[in-house]
Design a protein around this motif. Structure first.
Motif, mmCIF file in Angstrom:
data_model
loop_
_atom_site.group_PDB
_atom_site.id
_atom_site.type_symbol
_atom_site.label_atom_id
_atom_site.label_comp_id
_atom_site.label_asym_id
_atom_site.label_seq_id
_atom_site.Cartn_x
_atom_site.Cartn_y
_atom_site.Cartn_z
ATOM 1 N N ASP A 315 29.425 -40.893 -82.495
ATOM 2 C CA ASP A 315 30.462 -40.103 -81.844
ATOM 3 C C ASP A 315 31.511 -40.969 -81.158
ATOM 4 N N GLY A 316 31.420 -42.294 -81.319
ATOM 5 C CA GLY A 316 32.398 -43.202 -80.731
ATOM 6 C C GLY A 316 32.106 -43.589 -79.298
ATOM 7 N N ARG A 317 30.964 -43.183 -78.789
ATOM 8 C CA ARG A 317 30.618 -43.463 -77.400
ATOM 9 C C ARG A 317 29.622 -44.615 -77.306
ATOM 10 N N TYR A 318 29.652 -45.275 -76.145
ATOM 11 C CA TYR A 318 28.632 -46.285 -75.868
ATOM 12 C C TYR A 318 27.268 -45.611 -75.760
ATOM 13 N N ILE A 319 26.218 -46.362 -76.081
ATOM 14 C CA ILE A 319 24.854 -45.854 -76.005
ATOM 15 C C ILE A 319 24.209 -46.414 -74.738
ATOM 16 N N VAL A 320 23.741 -45.524 -73.894
ATOM 17 C CA VAL A 320 23.164 -45.919 -72.609
ATOM 18 C C VAL A 320 21.878 -46.711 -72.823
ATOM 19 N N ASP A 321 21.726 -47.791 -72.043
ATOM 20 C CA ASP A 321 20.496 -48.580 -72.045
ATOM 21 C C ASP A 321 19.993 -48.651 -70.612
ATOM 22 N N ASN A 322 18.936 -47.908 -70.296
ATOM 23 C CA ASN A 322 18.410 -47.857 -68.938
ATOM 24 C C ASN A 322 17.449 -48.994 -68.613
ATOM 25 N N THR A 323 17.312 -49.949 -69.543
ATOM 26 C CA THR A 323 16.515 -51.133 -69.259
ATOM 27 C C THR A 323 17.292 -52.038 -68.318
ATOM 28 N N LEU A 324 16.630 -52.505 -67.264
ATOM 29 C CA LEU A 324 17.316 -53.386 -66.322
ATOM 30 C C LEU A 324 17.737 -54.680 -66.996
ATOM 31 N N ILE A 325 18.981 -55.055 -66.763
ATOM 32 C CA ILE A 325 19.516 -56.306 -67.288
ATOM 33 C C ILE A 325 20.069 -57.117 -66.128
ATOM 34 N N LYS A 326 20.127 -58.415 -66.323
ATOM 35 C CA LYS A 326 20.678 -59.280 -65.286
ATOM 36 C C LYS A 326 22.197 -59.157 -65.275
ATOM 37 N N LEU A 327 22.747 -58.764 -64.123
ATOM 38 C CA LEU A 327 24.188 -58.611 -63.975
ATOM 39 C C LEU A 327 24.863 -59.910 -63.567
ATOM 40 N N GLY A 328 24.122 -60.774 -62.907
ATOM 41 C CA GLY A 328 24.680 -62.033 -62.425
ATOM 42 C C GLY A 328 23.979 -62.444 -61.149
ATOM 43 N N ASN A 329 24.583 -63.384 -60.462
ATOM 44 C CA ASN A 329 24.047 -63.904 -59.210
ATOM 45 C C ASN A 329 25.164 -63.936 -58.185
ATOM 46 N N TYR A 330 24.880 -63.467 -56.982
ATOM 47 C CA TYR A 330 25.949 -63.381 -55.995
ATOM 48 C C TYR A 330 26.266 -64.719 -55.327
ATOM 49 N N ASN A 331 25.456 -65.750 -55.542
ATOM 50 C CA ASN A 331 25.728 -67.051 -54.934
ATOM 51 C C ASN A 331 26.814 -67.794 -55.703
ATOM 52 N N PRO A 332 27.671 -68.530 -55.016
ATOM 53 C CA PRO A 332 28.746 -69.261 -55.700
ATOM 54 C C PRO A 332 28.229 -70.511 -56.401
ATOM 55 N N ASP A 333 29.003 -70.984 -57.391
ATOM 56 C CA ASP A 333 28.691 -72.262 -58.037
ATOM 57 C C ASP A 333 28.976 -73.416 -57.078
ATOM 58 N N PHE A 334 30.078 -73.308 -56.345
ATOM 59 C CA PHE A 334 30.382 -74.294 -55.311
ATOM 60 C C PHE A 334 31.368 -73.699 -54.320
ATOM 61 N N ILE A 335 31.442 -74.331 -53.158
ATOM 62 C CA ILE A 335 32.389 -73.950 -52.110
ATOM 63 C C ILE A 335 33.152 -75.196 -51.695
ATOM 64 N N LEU A 336 34.465 -75.068 -51.577
ATOM 65 C CA LEU A 336 35.303 -76.192 -51.175
ATOM 66 C C LEU A 336 36.253 -75.733 -50.080
ATOM 67 N N GLY A 337 36.212 -76.422 -48.956
ATOM 68 C CA GLY A 337 37.141 -76.157 -47.866
ATOM 69 C C GLY A 337 38.096 -77.319 -47.707
ATOM 70 N N MET A 338 39.347 -77.011 -47.413
ATOM 71 C CA MET A 338 40.368 -78.047 -47.229
ATOM 72 C C MET A 338 41.100 -77.763 -45.925
ATOM 73 N N TYR A 339 40.993 -78.718 -44.984
ATOM 74 C CA TYR A 339 41.601 -78.535 -43.661
ATOM 75 C C TYR A 339 42.688 -79.586 -43.464
ATOM 76 N N ASN A 340 43.918 -79.128 -43.261
ATOM 77 C CA ASN A 340 45.061 -80.011 -43.072
ATOM 78 C C ASN A 340 45.558 -79.916 -41.636
ATOM 79 N N THR A 341 45.851 -81.068 -41.059
ATOM 80 C CA THR A 341 46.436 -81.126 -39.721
ATOM 81 C C THR A 341 47.723 -81.934 -39.785
ATOM 82 N N PHE A 342 48.822 -81.332 -39.357
ATOM 83 C CA PHE A 342 50.134 -81.994 -39.316
ATOM 84 C C PHE A 342 50.585 -82.063 -37.862
#
Length: 456
Positions: A315-342
C-alpha cells in the motif's frame, strides 16, 4: 611528620574521620477540606494522615599519606584509606562494611634535571594508579516497613518495594592515568595531555523485576564498566608583549564507557526510560548490553532489510517494526572549548566557544512538528503524492526479492507516517553544536581613591 635529609624530603600524615548522615522526612496531610480555600489542618474534613521516613548512616575512616621528593624533580605520593560504612551492614553480619582503597602517584620534572633546548621552558611527566570504594544508601541490606495510606485515621505500614540484599559488597573503581605538561617559549605555549583508564566493578545496582512478585526492584552487586579517554589543554599567548594582549585556551576531552559484563548472566539491563503519557509505544529505553556503551538509547522504528533499506508494504506505507532497535548514544564523541581573552589598556573582552561533536537526541518536538506539517522538511507536498524511499518484497518471507517502491501516498499520509510519534527512529537527530557560551566586554574605570582599588 616531616623529615629533611638533604636532597631527600619525606612527609607523613595520618588521620581519622567519622561522618554521620541523618535524613528525616515528616509529612502530615488531609485529603479534603471542610471549607474550600482554607488550607489549615484545623479545617480538615477527613482524618489527618502522618508519614515519617528516617535514614541514618555512619562512616568511620582511617587514612594515611606519605609524600617523598628528591632534588625537586622526582616526586612520589602514596595514600591509603579504610572506611567502615554502616549502610553495608546487615542484621546478621558486618563482614562487608570495611573497604580499603590505596593510591600511588608519581611525577618527574624533566626540566629540573636535564638541560633541554632553550625553546622548552618546562617539562613534566606523571602517572598514577588509584582505587576508590563506595558504599550505598541505608536500608539496601535489610528490609523495612514504610508508611502507607492511613485507614480510618490509623497509621498503616507496608513492606518496601525493593528487595534488599544482605550480602552487598562495596563498589570498587580502579583507575590508571598518565600525562605530561610541557611548556615552550617561556611559557608562551602550554600543552597538558592526559590519558585515563578506569574499571568500575561490583557496582551496586537496583534492577527492575516483575511487579507480580510484590516488589519492583532488587539490589545486587555486579557488572563491570570500563571508562577510558583522553584530555588535552592547549594554552597560547598569541600576543603579549604589547599594549594589546591576546590569550587563547583550548580544552579538549573525549571518553567512552564500555560495559564489559552484566550481573547474573543478564544479556540486557534497562537502567531507565522516558515515556510520554505513560504510553509504552512512546518510550525511549536506556539499556546496557555487554560490549555496548553507557548512554545507548533504544526505541522502535520501521522494518528494514539486511542492506538497511526500508521495506515498504504493497500500500506504499512503511511497515512497523516493534522490535527495539538501537537509536544511538546521547554521549558526545568529543567536546572542545575555546576561551579567548583580549585586552588593550583598560579594555578587555572574553569569548567562550563550545563545540560538542556527536551524540544523538530523540525529539518529541520534531515528531509533533513533523506530523503537523510544520517543518521545513515537510514543505514538499506534490498533488500526485510522495513515493516512500525503500523497497517492496515481491518474493516470500523465506526467500525475499526486493524491488524499488513505486507506490505513492498522499503527502499528509507520508509525513504522518514518517514522523509517527509511536516510532522514534525517524525522530532522532545529531546532537552536535557549536555555540557562543559566553561573551563579555569590560572596562576598568580610571578611578583612584584610597578606599577603592578597582572599578570595572
Amino acid at each position: 611528620y616531616n623529615k629533611n635529609l638533604g636532597d631527600f624530603i619525606a612527609d607523613f600524615s595520618v588521620g581519622g574521620n567519622r561522618m554521620d548522615q541523618n535524613a528525616n522526612m515528616d509529612q502530615t496531610q488531609t485529603l479534603s477540606l471542610a471549607q474550600p480555600g482554607i488550607f489549615s489542618f484545623s479545617n480538615a474534613a477527613s482524618p489527618l494522615e502522618y508519614y515519617q521516613t528516617v535514614g541514618r548512616k555512619r562512616i568511620n575512616s582511617l587514612y594515611g599519606l606519605a609524600k617523598f621528593s628528591y632534588k625537586n624533580y622526582l616526586f612520589l605520593d602514596i595514600t591509603g584509606r579504610n572506611d567502615w560504612s554502616s549502610s553495608l551492614a546487615s542484621i546478621s553480619s558486618s563482614a562487608n562494611t570495611s573497604f580499603f582503597y590505596p593510591s600511588v602517584s608519581g611525577s618527574f620534572v624533566v626540566s629540573n634535571l636535564v638541560n633541554l633546548p632553550e625553546s622548552i621552558s618546562f617539562a613534566k611527566i606523571r602517572a598514577s594508579i588509584a582505587s576508590v570504594g563506595n558504599d550505598t544508601n541505608p536500608f539496601q541490606t535489610a528490609g523495612t516497613f514504610v508508611s502507607s495510606t492511613a485507614v480510618g485515621g490509623l497509621p498503616t505500614f507496608t513492606d518496601q518495594t525493593q528487595i534488599s540484599n544482605a550480602n552487598l559488597k562495596p563498589e570498587q573503581i580502579t583507575s590508571v592515568e598518565v600525562g605530561a605538561d610541557v611548556r615552550f617559549f617561556n611559557d608562551r605555549l602550554k600543552i597538558d595531555v592526559t590519558y585515563f583508564n578506569s574499571l568500575n566493578k561490583n557496582q551496586i545496582l537496583s534492577l527492575p523485576i516483575a511487579v507480580s512478585s510484590g516488589y519492583d526492584q532488587r539490589s545486587i552487586n555486579g557488572g563491570a564498566v570500563r571508562s577510558h579517554g583522553f584530555e588535552a589543554i592547549l594554552g597560547i599567548d598569541l600576543v603579549r608583549n604589547s599594549p594589546f594582549k591576546w590569550n587563547t585556551n583550548f580544552n579538549f576531552s573525549m571518553y567512552k564507557n564500555i560495559v564489559e559484563s552484566l550481573p547474573d548472566g543478564a544479556k540486557t539491563i534497562t537502567l531507565a526510560y522516558n515515556r510520554i503519557y505513560d504510553n509504552v509505544n512512546q518510550t525511549i529505553w536506556y539499556q546496557v548490553k555487554e560490549g555496548g556503551r553507557m548512554g545507548d538509547m533504544y526505541g522502535t522504528g520501521y522494518k528494514k532489510n539486511e542492506a538497511g533499506q526500508f521495506i515498504i508494504g504493497s500500500d506504499g506505507r512503511y511497515i512497523v517494526d516493534n522490535t527495539l532497535i538501537k537509536l544511538g548514544n546521547y554521549n558526545p564523541d568529543f567536546i572542545l572549548g575555546m576561551y579567548n581573552t583580549f585586552s588593550y589598556k583598560d579594555f578587555s573582552a572574553n569569548l567562550l566557544l563550545d563545540w560538542r561533536q556527536g551524540g544523538q537526541l530523540v525529539s518529541r518536538t520534531l515528531a509533533l512538528a513533523g506530523v503537523a506539517g510544520q517543518l521545513k522538511e515537510t514543505e514538499n507536498r506534490p498533488v500526485a503524492g510522495i513515493v516512500a524511499e525503500g523497497v517492496v518484497n515481491v518474493g516470500t518471507v523465506e526467500s525475499p526479492v526486493y524491488q524499488p517502491n513505486t507506490k505513492a501516498v498522499s503527502a499528509e499520509t507520508y509525513y504522518r507516517m514518517y514522523y509517527d510519534r509511536n516510532h522514534e527512529e525517524n525522530n532522532t537527530y545529531d546532537a552536535s553544536y557549536l555555540k557562543i557560551r559566553e561573551a563579555s566586554i569590560t572596562y576598568r574605570l580610571p578611578i583612584q581613591y584610597k578606599r577603592i582599588e578597582n572599578v570595572t
